[in-house]
Design a protein around this motif. Structure first.
Motif, PDB file in Angstrom:
ATOM      1  N   LEU A 146      -0.775  -7.338  -9.563  1.00  0.00           N
ATOM      2  CA  LEU A 146      -1.174  -6.101  -8.899  1.00  0.00           C
ATOM      3  C   LEU A 146      -2.074  -6.444  -7.713  1.00  0.00           C
ATOM      4  O   LEU A 146      -3.153  -7.017  -7.879  1.00  0.00           O
ATOM      5  N   PHE A 147      -1.615  -6.112  -6.523  1.00  0.00           N
ATOM      6  CA  PHE A 147      -2.383  -6.350  -5.297  1.00  0.00           C
ATOM      7  C   PHE A 147      -2.872  -5.003  -4.781  1.00  0.00           C
ATOM      8  O   PHE A 147      -2.070  -4.118  -4.460  1.00  0.00           O
ATOM      9  N   GLY A 148      -4.196  -4.865  -4.680  1.00  0.00           N
ATOM     10  CA  GLY A 148      -4.781  -3.660  -4.103  1.00  0.00           C
ATOM     11  C   GLY A 148      -5.216  -3.925  -2.679  1.00  0.00           C
ATOM     12  O   GLY A 148      -6.018  -4.831  -2.420  1.00  0.00           O
ATOM     13  N   ILE A 149      -4.695  -3.179  -1.730  1.00  0.00           N
ATOM     14  CA  ILE A 149      -4.963  -3.398  -0.309  1.00  0.00           C
ATOM     15  C   ILE A 149      -5.742  -2.225   0.251  1.00  0.00           C
ATOM     16  O   ILE A 149      -5.502  -1.063  -0.103  1.00  0.00           O
ATOM     17  N   ASP A 150      -6.688  -2.512   1.124  1.00  0.00           N
ATOM     18  CA  ASP A 150      -7.450  -1.477   1.814  1.00  0.00           C
ATOM     19  C   ASP A 150      -6.494  -0.645   2.668  1.00  0.00           C
ATOM     20  O   ASP A 150      -5.792  -1.184   3.531  1.00  0.00           O
ATOM     21  N   PRO A 151      -6.420   0.675   2.454  1.00  0.00           N
ATOM     22  CA  PRO A 151      -5.434   1.491   3.186  1.00  0.00           C
ATOM     23  C   PRO A 151      -5.789   1.737   4.643  1.00  0.00           C
ATOM     24  O   PRO A 151      -5.078   2.477   5.327  1.00  0.00           O
ATOM     25  N   SER A 152      -6.848   1.121   5.148  1.00  0.00           N
ATOM     26  CA  SER A 152      -7.233   1.324   6.555  1.00  0.00           C
ATOM     27  C   SER A 152      -6.309   0.530   7.467  1.00  0.00           C
ATOM     28  O   SER A 152      -5.439  -0.221   7.021  1.00  0.00           O
ATOM     29  N   ALA A 153      -6.531   0.692   8.761  1.00  0.00           N
ATOM     30  CA  ALA A 153      -5.723  -0.046   9.736  1.00  0.00           C
ATOM     31  C   ALA A 153      -5.913  -1.549   9.582  1.00  0.00           C
ATOM     32  O   ALA A 153      -4.978  -2.332   9.793  1.00  0.00           O
ATOM     33  N   ALA A 154      -7.129  -1.974   9.219  1.00  0.00           N
ATOM     34  CA  ALA A 154      -7.371  -3.404   9.011  1.00  0.00           C
ATOM     35  C   ALA A 154      -6.525  -3.927   7.858  1.00  0.00           C
ATOM     36  O   ALA A 154      -5.988  -5.039   7.910  1.00  0.00           O
ATOM     37  N   GLY A 155      -6.381  -3.115   6.808  1.00  0.00           N
ATOM     38  CA  GLY A 155      -5.576  -3.543   5.666  1.00  0.00           C
ATOM     39  C   GLY A 155      -4.110  -3.695   6.022  1.00  0.00           C
ATOM     40  O   GLY A 155      -3.446  -4.636   5.596  1.00  0.00           O
ATOM     41  N   SER A 156      -3.586  -2.771   6.837  1.00  0.00           N
ATOM     42  CA  SER A 156      -2.178  -2.844   7.230  1.00  0.00           C
ATOM     43  C   SER A 156      -1.879  -4.090   8.056  1.00  0.00           C
ATOM     44  O   SER A 156      -0.750  -4.558   8.104  1.00  0.00           O
ATOM     45  N   HIS A 157      -2.909  -4.640   8.696  1.00  0.00           N
ATOM     46  CA  HIS A 157      -2.736  -5.854   9.503  1.00  0.00           C
ATOM     47  C   HIS A 157      -2.311  -7.032   8.635  1.00  0.00           C
ATOM     48  O   HIS A 157      -1.648  -7.953   9.126  1.00  0.00           O
ATOM     49  N   PHE A 158      -2.666  -7.033   7.346  1.00  0.00           N
ATOM     50  CA  PHE A 158      -2.424  -8.187   6.480  1.00  0.00           C
ATOM     51  C   PHE A 158      -1.250  -7.990   5.526  1.00  0.00           C
ATOM     52  O   PHE A 158      -0.961  -8.885   4.724  1.00  0.00           O
ATOM     53  N   LEU A 159      -0.602  -6.852   5.566  1.00  0.00           N
ATOM     54  CA  LEU A 159       0.552  -6.665   4.694  1.00  0.00           C
ATOM     55  C   LEU A 159       1.689  -7.592   5.114  1.00  0.00           C
ATOM     56  O   LEU A 159       1.965  -7.730   6.312  1.00  0.00           O
ATOM     57  N   PRO A 160       2.367  -8.252   4.164  1.00  0.00           N
ATOM     58  CA  PRO A 160       3.507  -9.101   4.527  1.00  0.00           C
ATOM     59  C   PRO A 160       4.580  -8.295   5.251  1.00  0.00           C
ATOM     60  O   PRO A 160       4.715  -7.082   5.063  1.00  0.00           O
ATOM     61  N   ALA A 161       5.335  -8.972   6.083  1.00  0.00           N
ATOM     62  CA  ALA A 161       6.388  -8.309   6.857  1.00  0.00           C
ATOM     63  C   ALA A 161       7.349  -7.581   5.926  1.00  0.00           C
ATOM     64  O   ALA A 161       7.795  -8.130   4.911  1.00  0.00           O
ATOM     65  N   GLY A 162       7.670  -6.355   6.267  1.00  0.00           N
ATOM     66  CA  GLY A 162       8.602  -5.568   5.478  1.00  0.00           C
ATOM     67  C   GLY A 162       7.977  -4.816   4.318  1.00  0.00           C
ATOM     68  O   GLY A 162       8.682  -4.125   3.583  1.00  0.00           O
ATOM     69  N   THR A 163       6.654  -4.930   4.137  1.00  0.00           N
ATOM     70  CA  THR A 163       5.968  -4.233   3.052  1.00  0.00           C
ATOM     71  C   THR A 163       5.230  -3.025   3.612  1.00  0.00           C
ATOM     72  O   THR A 163       4.312  -3.183   4.426  1.00  0.00           O
ATOM     73  N   PRO A 164       5.597  -1.803   3.217  1.00  0.00           N
ATOM     74  CA  PRO A 164       4.902  -0.623   3.728  1.00  0.00           C
ATOM     75  C   PRO A 164       3.556  -0.441   3.041  1.00  0.00           C
ATOM     76  O   PRO A 164       3.338  -0.934   1.921  1.00  0.00           O
ATOM     77  N   MET A 165       2.656   0.237   3.707  1.00  0.00           N
ATOM     78  CA  MET A 165       1.346   0.524   3.121  1.00  0.00           C
ATOM     79  C   MET A 165       1.501   1.518   1.967  1.00  0.00           C
ATOM     80  O   MET A 165       2.072   2.588   2.135  1.00  0.00           O
ATOM     81  N   PRO A 166       1.014   1.164   0.767  1.00  0.00           N
ATOM     82  CA  PRO A 166       1.084   2.138  -0.331  1.00  0.00           C
ATOM     83  C   PRO A 166       0.135   3.312  -0.086  1.00  0.00           C
ATOM     84  O   PRO A 166      -0.911   3.158   0.553  1.00  0.00           O
ATOM     85  N   GLN A 167       0.515   4.453  -0.576  1.00  0.00           N
ATOM     86  CA  GLN A 167      -0.313   5.647  -0.471  1.00  0.00           C
ATOM     87  C   GLN A 167      -1.056   5.876  -1.794  1.00  0.00           C
ATOM     88  O   GLN A 167      -0.658   5.335  -2.829  1.00  0.00           O
ATOM     89  N   PRO A 168      -2.138   6.644  -1.780  1.00  0.00           N
ATOM     90  CA  PRO A 168      -2.878   6.886  -3.026  1.00  0.00           C
ATOM     91  C   PRO A 168      -1.961   7.422  -4.122  1.00  0.00           C
ATOM     92  O   PRO A 168      -1.166   8.344  -3.907  1.00  0.00           O
ATOM     93  N   GLY A 169      -2.056   6.804  -5.291  1.00  0.00           N
ATOM     94  CA  GLY A 169      -1.269   7.245  -6.444  1.00  0.00           C
ATOM     95  C   GLY A 169       0.148   6.705  -6.468  1.00  0.00           C
ATOM     96  O   GLY A 169       0.942   7.101  -7.330  1.00  0.00           O
ATOM     97  N   THR A 170       0.484   5.811  -5.526  1.00  0.00           N
ATOM     98  CA  THR A 170       1.839   5.256  -5.485  1.00  0.00           C
ATOM     99  C   THR A 170       1.781   3.739  -5.631  1.00  0.00           C
ATOM    100  O   THR A 170       0.719   3.123  -5.526  1.00  0.00           O
ATOM    101  N   VAL A 171       2.935   3.147  -5.822  1.00  0.00           N
ATOM    102  CA  VAL A 171       3.050   1.696  -5.933  1.00  0.00           C
ATOM    103  C   VAL A 171       4.294   1.244  -5.177  1.00  0.00           C
ATOM    104  O   VAL A 171       5.346   1.896  -5.239  1.00  0.00           O
ATOM    105  N   VAL A 172       4.153   0.177  -4.421  1.00  0.00           N
ATOM    106  CA  VAL A 172       5.290  -0.477  -3.766  1.00  0.00           C
ATOM    107  C   VAL A 172       5.722  -1.597  -4.694  1.00  0.00           C
ATOM    108  O   VAL A 172       4.984  -2.566  -4.914  1.00  0.00           O
ATOM    109  N   LEU A 173       6.927  -1.477  -5.238  1.00  0.00           N
ATOM    110  CA  LEU A 173       7.348  -2.320  -6.352  1.00  0.00           C
ATOM    111  C   LEU A 173       8.422  -3.321  -5.925  1.00  0.00           C
ATOM    112  O   LEU A 173       9.269  -3.012  -5.081  1.00  0.00           O
TER     113      LEU A 173
END
Length: 380
Positions: free
Chosen positions: A128-155
């Motif tokens: 389970l990876f928890g990422i900061d939903p801010s713009a800084a957090g989106s900078h580090f998401l691997p290519a092709g991985t969308p930012m998860p929204q509160p209460g959701t999971v990218v599986l």
């Protein structure tokens, strides 16, 4: 004929090549045996190298995909020298200190934990990876991985298949329900497929599991003016570049060390086996080499001719071994973590050819030092 006179008449290159090719043609059984052994060794080395790369990928691909310049850990405790993903616990104050440091362009706290997801009666392990939903957090998401929204999971697709869920279904972690927002190709951490949630969701899940934490590590981007060692000293943290940081994954550190030791030992054994074959082969060729020396063949030309003959056998054996490895590796890729690439197939093949030539060169030394007069019967 005086051997000293004979040595003044050089033997034409075509004569040497005639002897070399004639031996390959008329001693086919010997060369097929050596080439077969080389092919089997190539298959063994190729499979082990591909499996090592595959297992390594299932340990670290998610961390490598972050694209961070540095991974920041909390200072090791209990007398340990190296940081660990499993033991690291970053605070908000430490993250703020890195944000305010000179030369730091992006900072995102990241929560990492091993858990089990459930859907109905089905269970599946996940990282389970928890990422900061801010713009800084989106900078580090691997290519092709969308930012998860509160209460959701990218599986990951593999985890979704194990749980039998699709986009819009619900999975649970420690009693907290998460809606599957997106399915992505599996990325891996410590042999578990990664599931992405927001950092607040991760914190809530950790609290429900009895291990409250703010974040595990910090992913940071730096510019050329940054001095990460100085920032570490000021914030009492430990930062590592992405590649060295992989050794902070406990399973990767123990597993890759053992596998690389096995690969190294296998290369050593391969060199001894191939060298032993060429030693026996060269000893059997001793009379022929001595006769050629007595007829005036230069030592350097004999070496090139003999190693050229060895190269033919090595290339044939390694080539067959590579083809078999590629074929079987393609079939095994769906069942085991196996990587087919120039690094895992081509590099071991080149290494085996080089080791074989080195073994052949050492095997030539006692024969090339022999007295050519013995081959002409002068020693009787």
């Amino acid at each position: 004929m005086d051997a000293r006179v004979a040595h003044t008449v050089p033997v034409p290159r075509k004569v040497l090549m005639f002897v070399a090719w004639r031996e390959i043609r008329f001693a086919r059984g010997r060369f097929v045996l050596i080439a077969s052994v080389v092919a089997l060794i190539t298959i063994l080395v190729g499979f082990l190298t591909g499996l090592t790369a595959g297992l390594a990928g299932q340990n670290v691909s998610a961390v490598l995909g972050l694209g961070a310049d540095r991974i920041v850990f909390s200072a090791p405790t209990h007398g340990e020298k190296d940081p660990s993903f499993g033991d690291s616990s970053i605070t908000a104050a430490e993250a703020n200190a890195w944000t305010d440091a000179a030369g730091v362009t992006n900072v995102a706290p990241l929560g990492i934990s091993q858990t089990r997801l459930s859907a109905g009666e089905k269970r599946a392990p996940a990282a389970l990876f928890g990422i900061d939903p801010s713009a800084a957090g989106s900078h580090f998401l691997p290519a092709g991985t969308p930012m998860p929204q509160p209460g959701t999971v990218v599986l990951g697709e593999g985890t979704a298949q194990t749980l039998g869920v699709h986009v819009g279904d619900t999975v649970s972690a420690f009693g907290e329900d998460l809606r599957v927002s997106t399915l992505i190709p599996d990325t891996w951490y410590a042999h578990s497929s990664v599931a992405w949630v927001t950092l607040p969701n991760w914190q809530s899940i950790m609290s429900a599991g009895g291990q409250p934490a703010w974040a595990s590590v910090i992913a940071v981007s730096l510019d050329s003016s940054a001095q990460p060692d100085s920032i570490d000293s000021a914030t009492h943290t430990v930062s590592r570049a992405p590649i060295p940081a992989l050794l902070s994954i406990e399973s990767f550190r123990s597993e890759i060390g053992s596998l690389l030791l096995i690969v190294a030992m296998l290369f050593g054994i391969s060199a001894l086996v191939i060298g032993a074959f060429f030693t026996v082969w060269t000893i059997q060729r001793g009379p022929d080499i001595a006769v050629l020396k007595a007829l005036g063949a230069r030592t350097g030309r004999l070496v090139r001719d003999t190693l050229g003959q060895a190269l033919v056998v090595l290339v044939a054996g390694v080539g067959v071994g590579m083809l078999v490895t590629v074929g079987l590796g393609s079939l095994a890729g769906g069942a085991v973590p196996f990587v087919l690439s120039p690094l895992t197939i081509g590099l071991p093949a080149l290494g085996l050819i080089l080791l074989g030539l080195i073994g052949g060169a050492f095997a030539l030394r006692p024969v090339l030092r022999s007295d050519p007069l013995a081959a002409l019967g002068a020693a009787r």
